[in-house]
Design a protein around this motif. Structure first.
Motif, mmCIF file in Angstrom:
data_model
loop_
_atom_site.group_PDB
_atom_site.id
_atom_site.type_symbol
_atom_site.label_atom_id
_atom_site.label_comp_id
_atom_site.label_asym_id
_atom_site.label_seq_id
_atom_site.Cartn_x
_atom_site.Cartn_y
_atom_site.Cartn_z
ATOM 1 N N LEU A 124 16.080 -8.264 -41.160
ATOM 2 C CA LEU A 124 16.922 -8.350 -39.964
ATOM 3 C C LEU A 124 17.532 -6.998 -39.622
ATOM 4 C CD1 LEU A 124 18.794 -11.743 -40.557
ATOM 5 C CD2 LEU A 124 16.986 -11.294 -38.901
ATOM 6 N N LEU A 125 18.031 -6.295 -40.631
ATOM 7 C CA LEU A 125 18.625 -4.979 -40.378
ATOM 8 C C LEU A 125 17.573 -3.983 -39.897
ATOM 9 C CD1 LEU A 125 21.200 -4.453 -43.266
ATOM 10 C CD2 LEU A 125 21.672 -4.606 -40.830
ATOM 11 N N ASP A 126 16.385 -4.024 -40.484
ATOM 12 C CA ASP A 126 15.323 -3.104 -40.065
ATOM 13 C C ASP A 126 15.002 -3.279 -38.583
ATOM 14 O OD1 ASP A 126 15.184 -2.047 -42.558
ATOM 15 O OD2 ASP A 126 13.425 -3.189 -43.193
ATOM 16 N N LEU A 127 14.790 -4.505 -38.162
ATOM 17 C CA LEU A 127 14.424 -4.753 -36.766
ATOM 18 C C LEU A 127 15.595 -4.497 -35.825
ATOM 19 C CD1 LEU A 127 12.196 -7.934 -37.126
ATOM 20 C CD2 LEU A 127 11.497 -5.553 -36.901
ATOM 21 N N ALA A 128 16.823 -4.755 -36.291
ATOM 22 C CA ALA A 128 17.985 -4.477 -35.448
ATOM 23 C C ALA A 128 18.184 -2.977 -35.252
ATOM 24 C CB ALA A 128 19.237 -5.111 -36.059
ATOM 25 N N GLU A 129 17.990 -2.192 -36.303
ATOM 26 C CA GLU A 129 18.141 -0.746 -36.177
ATOM 27 C C GLU A 129 17.017 -0.127 -35.360
ATOM 28 O OE1 GLU A 129 18.328 0.479 -40.204
ATOM 29 O OE2 GLU A 129 20.452 -0.072 -40.463
ATOM 30 N N ARG A 131 15.884 -1.505 -32.739
ATOM 31 C CA ARG A 131 16.143 -2.032 -31.391
ATOM 32 C C ARG A 131 15.146 -3.108 -30.967
ATOM 33 N NH1 ARG A 131 19.536 1.598 -28.702
ATOM 34 N NH2 ARG A 131 20.678 2.772 -30.301
ATOM 35 N N HIS A 132 14.453 -3.698 -31.921
ATOM 36 C CA HIS A 132 13.582 -4.824 -31.586
ATOM 37 C C HIS A 132 14.343 -6.148 -31.604
ATOM 38 C CE1 HIS A 132 10.073 -2.275 -31.627
ATOM 39 N NE2 HIS A 132 10.303 -1.889 -32.872
ATOM 40 N N LEU A 133 15.364 -6.241 -32.417
ATOM 41 C CA LEU A 133 16.185 -7.444 -32.512
ATOM 42 C C LEU A 133 17.527 -7.147 -31.861
ATOM 43 C CD1 LEU A 133 16.823 -10.294 -33.552
ATOM 44 C CD2 LEU A 133 17.484 -9.264 -35.738
ATOM 45 N N VAL A 134 17.830 -7.876 -30.814
ATOM 46 C CA VAL A 134 19.076 -7.684 -30.062
ATOM 47 C C VAL A 134 20.097 -8.699 -30.548
ATOM 48 C CG1 VAL A 134 20.140 -7.650 -27.772
ATOM 49 C CG2 VAL A 134 17.781 -6.847 -28.070
ATOM 50 N N LEU A 135 21.223 -8.210 -31.053
ATOM 51 C CA LEU A 135 22.282 -9.073 -31.581
ATOM 52 C C LEU A 135 23.508 -9.103 -30.682
ATOM 53 C CD1 LEU A 135 22.119 -8.036 -35.361
ATOM 54 C CD2 LEU A 135 20.991 -9.961 -34.236
#
Length: 521
Positions: A124-129, A131-135
Motif C-alpha cells: 500500500l505504501l509503495d503504490l501510494a508513494e 501516486r498510483h493509489l490515491v488516499l
C-alpha cells in the motif's frame, strides 16, 4: 442494514449476528470510531465490513472511498472474498493489494477505478508513494488484526498510512488482543472511539467448543504420531502449525510420502504456490495444510475439525490464533499440541497465562494407548495411510497461477530464438553469417554475386600503408611453404615486426636492416 447486503449474506448462509457484530453494527453504521475486541472466529470481518459497504457512495468516481489494512497476504485474500460476497448485489469494486504479485496488474486495477482497497502495509505504501493509489478521499479506514501488525513490525508503516488519509474519516480497529502500543495508536489517531469487548476476560479468548489435548512428545516420534492422529475418526480438514519454514516443508513432504494429501504454506514459497495450496485446501483436494504462523490469522476455512501444533507456539497469543482455525462459527473442534522436552517451560507459561490447567503435559508416544483412546484412532492404524483411503486429488490437481516472467515460453525453440535475433546491417546491406559444412569450414556460394551479397565482408588489411588482399585459395595448414604463397607463386612480404616498448615509430633496428639487406641481395 441495506436490503441488498442482507440478501447477499442470506445467500451465504449468514442470518444472525455474533456478539461482536451485534455490539459493533449500531455504532459503526452511524459513522462512529470503534475498537472491536473479540476472540478469533467470531465474525469480526463482517463487524466492520457491513458498515463499510453500507456507507459507500455508489456508483463512485473510481477513487477509493474505504481502506482496509491487514497484516498478511492470506488474510487480505480472505477479507476481500468476504466483502465481495457481502456486496455482490451492490456493484462494489474491490481491489486486493499485497506483495508477491506483479505491480502492473494491481496498477491496472487501480486505474480502472475501485471503491474499496484491501491490502498489506508495505505494498500500500509503495503504490501510494508512486501516486498510483490515491488516499485523499478515504472516508472509512479499518485496521484488522492490529496486534499482529505490531508483532510483524508494521506499526511505523501504519502510522505513515494514517497520516496520508484525511483527518475527517471513520476509523475502526479490530483485533483479538489489545496490547499497550495498539491502544496508544488508537488514542492518537481515533476520534473518541468506543472500545467494545465481546468477552469478560482474556481467558475467554479460547473457544469453549474446542477440545484441547497437550502431549509431551519426542521430536523423532512426531511424524509417526501425527500420521496416526490424521487417521482419527471424524477427522475433516486439518491444519498443522510449525514455528519454522523448513519444518513446515519437511512435515508436508513427509506426510505426502506417507500417502496423505498435504500441502505447505510458508514464506519461502512464491505467492502463486501459497495461493495454490490454500485453494486446494478450501476445495478439499488436500485435507492437510501445514503452515507457519503466517496462516494463523483470519483464515476462515469451513469444516476444519483438527488443529495440530507440531511445535509449541511462541506465546499465548499465537496459541489462541492457531487453535482458532477450528471451532469457528459455533462448530466444535479439536486442538492438539505436541510439546518437546525443551519446550516444556514455554508451554507452562502459555498454560498459566490462559488458565488452561495443563502445566505438565503427559508423556506420549505414537504407541501410547491413551493417544488412541483420546482421539478415537483405530487400533490397527499405522504410520501410512491405507491405499483404500487415499481418495483426495492432491495438490497437483490444483493449477498454480503463473504471474509471468519466471517460466520459459512453450514455443521457444532454437529456430525461433535465431529468428528473434537482431538483424545486422553494414552500409545498408544485411549481413548474414556464411554457411558451414559438417567439418566446420566456411564455404562460398556457388554464384559469385550471391556470395558477395550474402557473405560477411572481410576487414581490409594493409601493410606499410599499402592495401593487402589475402589469397583466395589456401592449401592445407600443414604445408607452411605452400600456404604462404599466392597465385603467382611468389613469396609475400615478410610479416610486420611487432614494435617493442620504448622504440619510436621511425626508429631503425640494425639487426632488422641487415636482415632486410641480405634478403634483398
Amino acid at each position: 442494514m441495506h436490503p441488498d447486503i442482507v440478501r447477499a449474506l442470506a445467500e451465504s448462509g449468514i442470518e444472525r449476528t455474533f456478539d461482536i457484530q451485534a455490539l459493533t453494527l449500531p455504532l459503526a453504521l452511524r459513522g462512529e470510531d470503534v475498537i472491536g475486541q473479540a476472540r478469533t472466529g467470531t465474525g469480526k470481518t463482517f463487524g466492520f465490513g457491513v458498515p463499510l459497504l453500507q456507507r459507500l457512495t455508489l456508483p463512485g468516481d473510481g477513487t477509493p472511498q474505504a481502506l482496509v489494512v491487514v497484516p498478511t497476504r492470506e488474510l487480505c485474500l480472505q477479507v476481500s472474498q468476504d466483502l465481495e460476497n457481502a456486496g455482490k448485489h451492490l456493484g462494489v469494486r474491490i481491489a486486493s493489494i499485497y506483495g508477491g504479485r506483479p505491480y502492473e496488474s494491481q496498477i491496472k486495477t487501480l486505474r480502472k477505478g475501485v471503491d474499496v482497497v484491501i491490502g498489506t502495509p508495505g505494498r500500500l505504501l509503495d503504490l501510494a508513494e508512486q501516486r498510483h493509489l490515491v488516499l485523499g478521499k478515504i472516508a472509512t479506514l479499518v485496521l484488522d488484526e492490529a496486534d499482529e501488525m505490531l508483532d510483524l513490525g508494521f506499526l511505523p508503516d501504519i502510522e505513515r498510512i494514517l497520516r496520508m488519509v484525511p483527518d475527517e474519516r471513520q476509523t475502526m480497529l479490530f483485533s483479538a488482543t489489545m496490547p499497550g502500543p495498539i491502544l496508544t495508536l488508537a488514542r492518537t489517531f481515533l476520534h473518541q472511539p468506543t472500545h467494545i469487548r465481546a468477552e469478560d476476560h482474556e481467558a475467554g479468548a479460547v473457544h469453549e467448543r474446542t477440545t484441547q489435548f497437550v502431549y509431551r512428545s519426542h521430536s523423532l516420534d512426531k511424524p509417526e504420531l501425527v500420521a496416526k492422529v490424521l487417521q482419527a475418526e471424524g477427522r475433516g480438514l486439518t491444519m498443522i502449525f510449525t514455528r519454522t519454514k523448513r519444518t513446515a516443508q519437511k512435515v508436508a513432504d513427509d506426510l505426502t510420502e506417507r500417502g496423505f494429501a498435504a500441502a505447505a504454506v510458508h514464506g519461502d514459497l512464491g505467492q502463486g504456490a501459497r495461493e495454490q495450496a490454500l485453494r486446494a485446501f478450501r476445495s478439499g483436494k488436500v485435507d492437510v495444510l501445514v503452515a507457519t504462523d503466517v496462516a494463523a490469522r483470519g483464515i476462515d476455512v469451513d469444516d476444519v475439525t483438527h488443529v495440530i501444533n507440531y511445535q509449541t507456539p511462541e506465546d499465548e497469543k499465537t496459541y489462541v490464533h492457531r487453535i482458532g482455525r477450528t471451532g469457528r462459527a459455533g462448530k466444535a473442534g479439536v486442538a492438539i499440541t505436541l510439546v518437546d522436552w525443551d519446550e516444556v517451560p514455554r508451554w507452562k507459561l502459555i498454560s498459566d497465562e490462559l488458565g488452561l490447567g495443563i502445566p505438565e503435559p503427559v508423556e506420549t508416544y505414537s504407541t501410547s494407548p491413551h493417544l488412541f483412546t483420546d482421539l478415537g484412532i483405530p487400533e490397527n492404524a499405522t504410520g501410512r495411510l491405507p491405499l483404500s483411503k487415499r481418495t483426495r486429488a492432491g495438490l497437483a490437481a490444483e493449477a498454480e497461477e503463473d504471474f509471468g516472467g519466471t517460466r520459459r515460453r512453450r514455443a521457444d525453440t532454437p529456430r525461433k530464438r535465431r529468428s528473434r535475433q537482431r538483424r545486422r546491417t553494414r552500409g545498408g546491406r544485411e549481413i548474414t553469417p556464411a554457411t558451414r559444412t559438417d567439418g566446420g569450414e566456411r564455404t562460398a556460394s556457388t554464384a559469385t554475386d550471391e556470395a558477395a551479397d550474402t557473405t560477411r565482408p572481410r576487414r581490409r588489411r594493409t601493410r606499410g600503408g599499402v592495401p593487402h588482399t589475402p589469397t583466395a585459395e589456401h592449401a592445407a595448414p600443414a604445408d607452411k611453404e605452400e600456404s604462404t604463397r599466392g597465385d603467382s607463386g611468389e613469396r609475400p612480404t615478410r610479416r610486420r615486426r611487432r614494435r617493442r616498448r620504448g622504440e619510436s615509430v621511425g626508429s631503425a633496428n640494425p639487426a632488422n636492416t641487415t636482415e632486410t639487406a641480405a634478403e634483398a641481395d
